[in-house]
Design an enzyme around this catalytic site. Structure first.
Site, PDB file in Angstrom:
ATOM      1  N   HIS A  50       0.874  -1.331  -0.045  1.00  0.00           N
ATOM      2  CA  HIS A  50       0.009   0.007  -0.076  1.00  0.00           C
ATOM      3  C   HIS A  50       0.818   1.149   0.011  1.00  0.00           C
ATOM      4  O   HIS A  50       2.168   1.223   0.624  1.00  0.00           O
ATOM      5  CB  HIS A  50      -0.903   0.261   1.302  1.00  0.00           C
ATOM      6  CG  HIS A  50      -1.949  -0.940   1.101  1.00  0.00           C
ATOM      7  ND1 HIS A  50      -2.946  -1.141   2.146  1.00  0.00           N
ATOM      8  CD2 HIS A  50      -1.981  -2.265   0.469  1.00  0.00           C
ATOM      9  CE1 HIS A  50      -3.765  -1.866   1.845  1.00  0.00           C
ATOM     10  NE2 HIS A  50      -3.477  -2.814   1.108  1.00  0.00           N
ATOM     11  N   GLU A  52       1.076   3.896   1.985  1.00  0.00           N
ATOM     12  CA  GLU A  52       1.330   4.284   3.274  1.00  0.00           C
ATOM     13  C   GLU A  52       2.597   3.291   3.645  1.00  0.00           C
ATOM     14  O   GLU A  52       3.615   3.904   4.129  1.00  0.00           O
ATOM     15  CB  GLU A  52       0.227   4.158   4.103  1.00  0.00           C
ATOM     16  CG  GLU A  52      -0.904   4.856   3.979  1.00  0.00           C
ATOM     17  CD  GLU A  52      -2.069   4.139   3.181  1.00  0.00           C
ATOM     18  OE1 GLU A  52      -3.289   4.279   3.570  1.00  0.00           O
ATOM     19  OE2 GLU A  52      -1.702   3.285   2.287  1.00  0.00           O
ATOM     20  N   CYS A  80      -6.455   1.815   5.853  1.00  0.00           N
ATOM     21  CA  CYS A  80      -6.903   0.615   6.263  1.00  0.00           C
ATOM     22  C   CYS A  80      -6.256   0.145   7.567  1.00  0.00           C
ATOM     23  O   CYS A  80      -5.412   0.685   7.945  1.00  0.00           O
ATOM     24  CB  CYS A  80      -6.564  -0.575   5.310  1.00  0.00           C
ATOM     25  SG  CYS A  80      -4.626  -1.103   5.196  1.00  0.00           S
ATOM     26  N   CYS A  83      -2.574  -0.524   7.580  1.00  0.00           N
ATOM     27  CA  CYS A  83      -1.672   0.736   7.469  1.00  0.00           C
ATOM     28  C   CYS A  83      -1.893   1.903   8.697  1.00  0.00           C
ATOM     29  O   CYS A  83      -0.818   2.415   9.214  1.00  0.00           O
ATOM     30  CB  CYS A  83      -2.156   1.486   6.256  1.00  0.00           C
ATOM     31  SG  CYS A  83      -1.576   0.730   4.584  1.00  0.00           S
TER      32      CYS A  83
END
Length: 146
Positions: A50, A52, A80, A83
């Site tokens: 992801h 992040e 999410c 993260c």
């Protein structure tokens, strides 16, 4: 400097790679951009890639530390739970995000990671930054996929 606009540019680059268009920018308190990335889950065949996670990894490597208490994170979508937890573990100072994610978010939705008694660090959270631009980018991507 408009860091959320830079995160949106990273999300646009992700969409061009046929990745879910989410972008992130990690900024040191002095204004230096430590890392910028868009999702790369498909490209890297890595479900943890992801935006992040990618910028946290790069920022930690650049600063030579697993904790980033003097850093702010700008991301186009509510993180999410994975993260959000990584942001907590990294001790990131401030989190700015654009669009809310009622289905998969982990900050204002879902498990609300930073309100849990097991959370060791909660960043200051600022939400809805450039929200419409972030929503439009995601919406267009998924409409085009269908």
């Amino acid at each position: 400097m408009d860091y959320m606009r830079l995160a949106i540019k990273e999300a646009e680059k992700a969409a061009a790679r046929d990745e879910v268009p989410i972008g992130a920018v990690l900024v040191h308190k002095d204004g230096e951009i430590l890392a910028a990335a868009g999702n790369r889950c498909e490209t890297l065949k890595d479900p943890t890639a992801h935006a992040e996670m990618l910028v946290i990894r790069e920022g930690a490597e650049k600063l030579g530390d697993v904790r980033l208490p003097e850093c702010d994170l700008y991301v186009t979508l509510e993180p999410c739970p994975m993260c959000a937890t990584a942001i907590s573990f990294a001790r990131i100072r401030r989190l700015y995000f654009g669009a809310y994610d009622p289905k998969g978010g982990g900050v204002d939705h879902g498990p609300k990671i930073y309100t849990q008694s097991t959370c060791h660090h909660a960043p200051d959270v600022y939400s809805g930054i450039e929200e419409q631009a972030c929503v439009d980018l995601l919406r267009k991507f998924f409409i085009d996929k269908r």
